[in-house]
Design an enzyme around this catalytic site. Structure first.
Site, PDB file in Angstrom:
ATOM      1  N   ALA A  35      37.822  44.991  27.366  1.00  0.00           N
ATOM      2  CA  ALA A  35      38.855  45.356  28.333  1.00  0.00           C
ATOM      3  C   ALA A  35      38.173  45.882  29.595  1.00  0.00           C
ATOM      4  O   ALA A  35      37.162  46.573  29.520  1.00  0.00           O
ATOM      5  CB  ALA A  35      39.766  46.431  27.744  1.00  0.00           C
ATOM      6  N   ASP A  36      38.720  45.525  30.743  1.00  0.00           N
ATOM      7  CA  ASP A  36      38.176  46.050  31.994  1.00  0.00           C
ATOM      8  C   ASP A  36      39.143  47.094  32.560  1.00  0.00           C
ATOM      9  O   ASP A  36      40.164  47.408  31.948  1.00  0.00           O
ATOM     10  CB  ASP A  36      37.896  44.923  32.991  1.00  0.00           C
ATOM     11  CG  ASP A  36      39.133  44.120  33.355  1.00  0.00           C
ATOM     12  OD1 ASP A  36      40.262  44.639  33.202  1.00  0.00           O
ATOM     13  OD2 ASP A  36      38.983  42.975  33.808  1.00  0.00           O
ATOM     14  N   SER A  37      38.804  47.628  33.729  1.00  0.00           N
ATOM     15  CA  SER A  37      39.625  48.702  34.288  1.00  0.00           C
ATOM     16  C   SER A  37      41.055  48.245  34.564  1.00  0.00           C
ATOM     17  O   SER A  37      41.999  49.015  34.403  1.00  0.00           O
ATOM     18  CB  SER A  37      38.985  49.262  35.559  1.00  0.00           C
ATOM     19  OG  SER A  37      38.784  48.239  36.503  1.00  0.00           O
TER      20      SER A  37
END
Length: 78
Positions: A35-37
């Site tokens: 997951a990214d920001s």
């Protein structure tokens, strides 16, 4: 009635394109699911909408696993 974990697992699976069965309380949001920001922002917005809670920025920094997220939500809706 659906548990907090089941609700969170459902929308995480949808948002991140992961099989729900692969999501456990010990799953690490960043390392296990990449997951990214932006994914984290989406998750927080969904938490706020689904559970009618506010998630402060400092709480987001402490959410590493799915279990962390579940415990935070449970503490807010209890």
């Amino acid at each position: 009635m659906e548990s907090t974990f089941e609700k969170i697992r459902g929308f995480l699976a949808e948002q991140l394109g992961i099989e729900p069965e692969k999501i456990t309380m010990d799953s690490d949001l960043l390392n296990d699911f990449e997951a990214d920001s932006l994914d984290i922002v989406d998750m927080v917005m969904t938490l706020e909408d689904e559970f009618g809670i506010e998630v402060p920025d400092e709480a987001i920094q402490d959410m590493h696993t799915v279990g962390d997220v579940v415990r935070f939500v449970d503490s807010k809706i209890a």
